[in-house]
Design an enzyme around this catalytic site. Structure first.
Site, PDB file in Angstrom:
ATOM      1  N   ASP A 155       0.844  -1.183   0.000  1.00  0.00           N
ATOM      2  CA  ASP A 155       0.000   0.000   0.000  1.00  0.00           C
ATOM      3  C   ASP A 155       0.889   1.247   0.000  1.00  0.00           C
ATOM      4  OD1 ASP A 155      -2.625   1.338   0.387  1.00  0.00           O
ATOM      5  OD2 ASP A 155      -1.802   1.853   2.354  1.00  0.00           O
ATOM      6  N   GLU A 203       1.680  -0.207  -4.998  1.00  0.00           N
ATOM      7  CA  GLU A 203       0.650   0.746  -5.417  1.00  0.00           C
ATOM      8  C   GLU A 203       1.351   2.017  -5.900  1.00  0.00           C
ATOM      9  OE1 GLU A 203      -3.122   3.363  -3.708  1.00  0.00           O
ATOM     10  OE2 GLU A 203      -1.669   2.488  -2.322  1.00  0.00           O
TER      11      GLU A 203
END
Length: 623
Positions: free
Chosen positions: A343, A372
């Protein structure tokens, strides 16, 4: 036919090999100005991003070819991973001349160079990029029973009706805490593995599953514990085992830039018996966070105080997450996971990502590490620093947001050549293994539902309007036609086609939380589901769709045509995104549409395609 360009790094006349280069490899360049322009000298200007080295290397005149004067140069890529920026200087015997860069000839002192990515070759697992990924928001996928929120971190409440809309209004103090749960579970996912197998899924990408105070679980409360509403560690191991029996792997979401303020590490509300950093400077977790001063003010992700940012360099944090023998990264790989998706990778230091990859590969040699990243990951600048995500020892691949952006632009009335250009830029900039390991998608938990985006003719201005918005029958029909086109590209493009749960049955919704509704097991568009299942079966059974090269056959206006080739096998993807019938520039005498099995014979040598229609063609048409 004369080639119109002076230099095109994607054309073998000008540069070999194509795209990114391995450290220390040889690169051949040729610059081809018109002979009539009178240039007699040429030099290559190189600027290395990380070392700062700048060079000027003289090219040799290699002769006149047609109307072109050709200058050639071979040089070695740097021995260490780099981003090399380059352009040419051309001049005549009288000293007059100019620079040649991406903008063309220029004499204004500007510099818009081409990019050469120089990467360290390393092992990259192929199972992810050659497979099909399915993203699950665990709370909303499948519920076997209504759970109780009693005794759990956070003041949770549970929807009794699975079909209700997610709560979205701020609480009395104006905060949105995402405290409403539906009760999807790991056992629920296990029960739906046969369904996922029918879709052709090979990787389950799970949004966070660790204990957290909110339904999205991106505010981790305990990295060592599965959220009790989802199950426990044994349920996770069962999921990995049962998925493995069906040739599926599990990819976890690693949220390592911040924790939740209600975590056992920060413990702002005192829920946990452990001494948290918000309670005492003597807490074993105190040095994980940056206070100024303690305890009222602290660094937080984008200033959101429920998400206190961690200090990745804190020795105890590094040991806990990565380095320790039972670290978070290692522990869950040993429990059955096959990799991590990081993330907010932009918020993590390069050295931290390198350490995660090393620990993951040491624990499970074929583990995959994705990040990400919303832009071109090969040259991304985050916090004023050029990142090294794809240079060989960090990420294997990234979430391909540029794919979604470019595809939507094309399907919403743009030129197909814009999609080709955006994708060729990535193919040129990314190491081949990274390009093949991209997570391609039409939507995620962070974007509006693909059907809503393609069906709606406007975005409602207020959140209240967006909360109750539903497509009209006409909008939904148009949206479904375009979703089918988008899915066709998704499943036939290099990389892993990734389906966000429910997109395959036509779920609607604007931004979070409207894009995070529950999966409709009792309803949903079954025709669309059958289409996704067909695409999944073709991806699984056709090697060119998993491993083949890509050739662009025609990209202009609403027509997008490209081929995937592997050895002697070739499949052709054809899209007409317009509202009008179009004649296709294809010369094959007979082709089969693999989507339907129908054999197509062009009338009068011409093949016409109805509006908003796609084909997947093979020239193998026996009989």
């Amino acid at each position: 036919m004369r080639e119109p360009f002076v230099f095109d790094p994607r054309h073998p006349l000008c540069k070999t090999p194509f795209g990114a280069a391995v450290c220390g490899s040889q690169i051949a360049l040729r610059c081809r100005p018109l002979a009539a322009e009178g240039f007699t000298h040429c030099a290559l200007i190189l600027q290395q991003e990380f070392s700062g080295l700048r060079q000027e290397l003289k090219a040799s005149f290699s002769g006149i070819e047609g109307d072109r004067a050709c200058f050639a140069l071979d040089f070695s890529a740097p021995a260490e991973p780099e981003l090399v920026w380059y352009a040419f200087r051309l001049w005549r015997d009288d000293g007059s001349g100019c620079m040649l860069d991406k903008t063309g000839y220029r004499s204004d002192g500007g510099w818009d160079p081409w990019q050469l990515t120089v990467y360290q070759k390393s092992f990259s697992p192929t199972w992810f990029g050659q497979g099909i990924t399915y993203q699950i928001f665990p709370d909303r996928f499948c519920r076997l029973e209504v759970p109780s929120p009693e005794g759990l971190v956070g003041e949770r409440w549970v929807h009794q009706d699975w079909a209700e809309a997610p709560a979205w209004r701020p609480e009395a103090d104006g905060e949105v805490r995402n405290r409403d749960f539906f009760g999807g579970s790991l056992q629920g996912i296990v029960s739906k593995l046969p369904y996922l197998k029918e879709l052709g899924v090979t990787t389950l990408y799970l949004c966070p599953i660790f204990e957290s105070a909110s339904n999205h679980r991106y505010n981790t409360a305990d990295y060592t514990r599965i959220d009790p509403m989802l199950g426990d560690e044994e349920d996770f191991k069962l999921l990995c085992r049962e998925a493995g029996r069906l040739d599926m792997r599990v990819l976890l979401d690693g949220v390592f830039n911040h924790t939740g303020s209600q975590s056992r590490y920060f413990n702002a509300d005192g829920f946990y018996s452990t001494l948290g950093a918000a309670q005492s400077t003597e807490s074993p977790y105190y040095d994980w966070y940056s206070f100024h001063p303690w305890p009222e003010d602290y660094d937080a992700w984008w200033g959101i105080k429920t998400l206190p940012a961690v200090r990745e360099e804190a020795e105890s944090y590094l040991d806990y997450i990565i380095d320790g023998p039972d670290s978070v990264v290692r522990r869950w790989l040993r429990a059955g996971a096959s990799g991590w998706r990081l993330d907010v990778a932009d918020e993590l230091p390069d050295w931290f990502i390198r350490k995660i990859r090393a620990a993951a590969e040491e624990t499970k040699p074929d583990a995959v590490l994705l990040g990400e990243v919303w832009e071109d990951a090969s040259n991304k600048i985050a916090y004023s620093k050029r990142r090294k995500y794809l240079l060989g020892d960090e990420l294997h691949g990234v979430m391909n947001y540029p794919f979604r952006t470019a595809l939507l632009a094309y399907l919403q009335g743009g030129d197909a050549d814009g999609f080709r250009e955006a994708m060729e830029t990535l193919r040129e900039n990314y190491p081949p293994a990274a390009f093949s390991s991209l997570m391609n998608f039409l939507g995620t938990h962070d974007t509006p539902r693909i059907l809503t985006v393609l069906g709606a003719d406007r975005i409602p201005e207020s959140k209240e309007e967006r909360a109750i918005y539903r497509l009209s029958p006409a909008q939904r029909q148009r949206g479904l036609e375009l979703v089918r086109l988008a899915a066709l590209v998704l499943f036939t493009f290099p990389g892993s086609p990734t389906v966000y749960y429910g997109d395959e049955i036509g779920l609607e919704g604007w931004e979070d939380p409207f894009n995070r509704g529950t999966y409709s097991w009792e309803s949903g568009d079954r025709e669309l589901l059958a289409y996704f299942q067909r695409l999944g079966a073709l991806h699984r059974s056709c090697p060119p769709l998993r491993e083949g090269s890509i050739q662009w056959l025609y990209t202009s206006g609403p027509l997008l045509i490209f081929a995937r080739e592997l050895e002697k096998s070739r499949l052709i993807t054809v899209l007409n995104a317009s509202d009008q019938e179009r004649e296709l520039p294809l010369s094959e005498p007979k082709v089969r549409n693999l989507l339907t099995g129908a054999v197509l014979s062009p009338e009068d040598g011409r093949l016409r395609l109805p509006p908003r229609t796609g084909l997947l063609l093979t020239e193998d048409c026996p009989g």
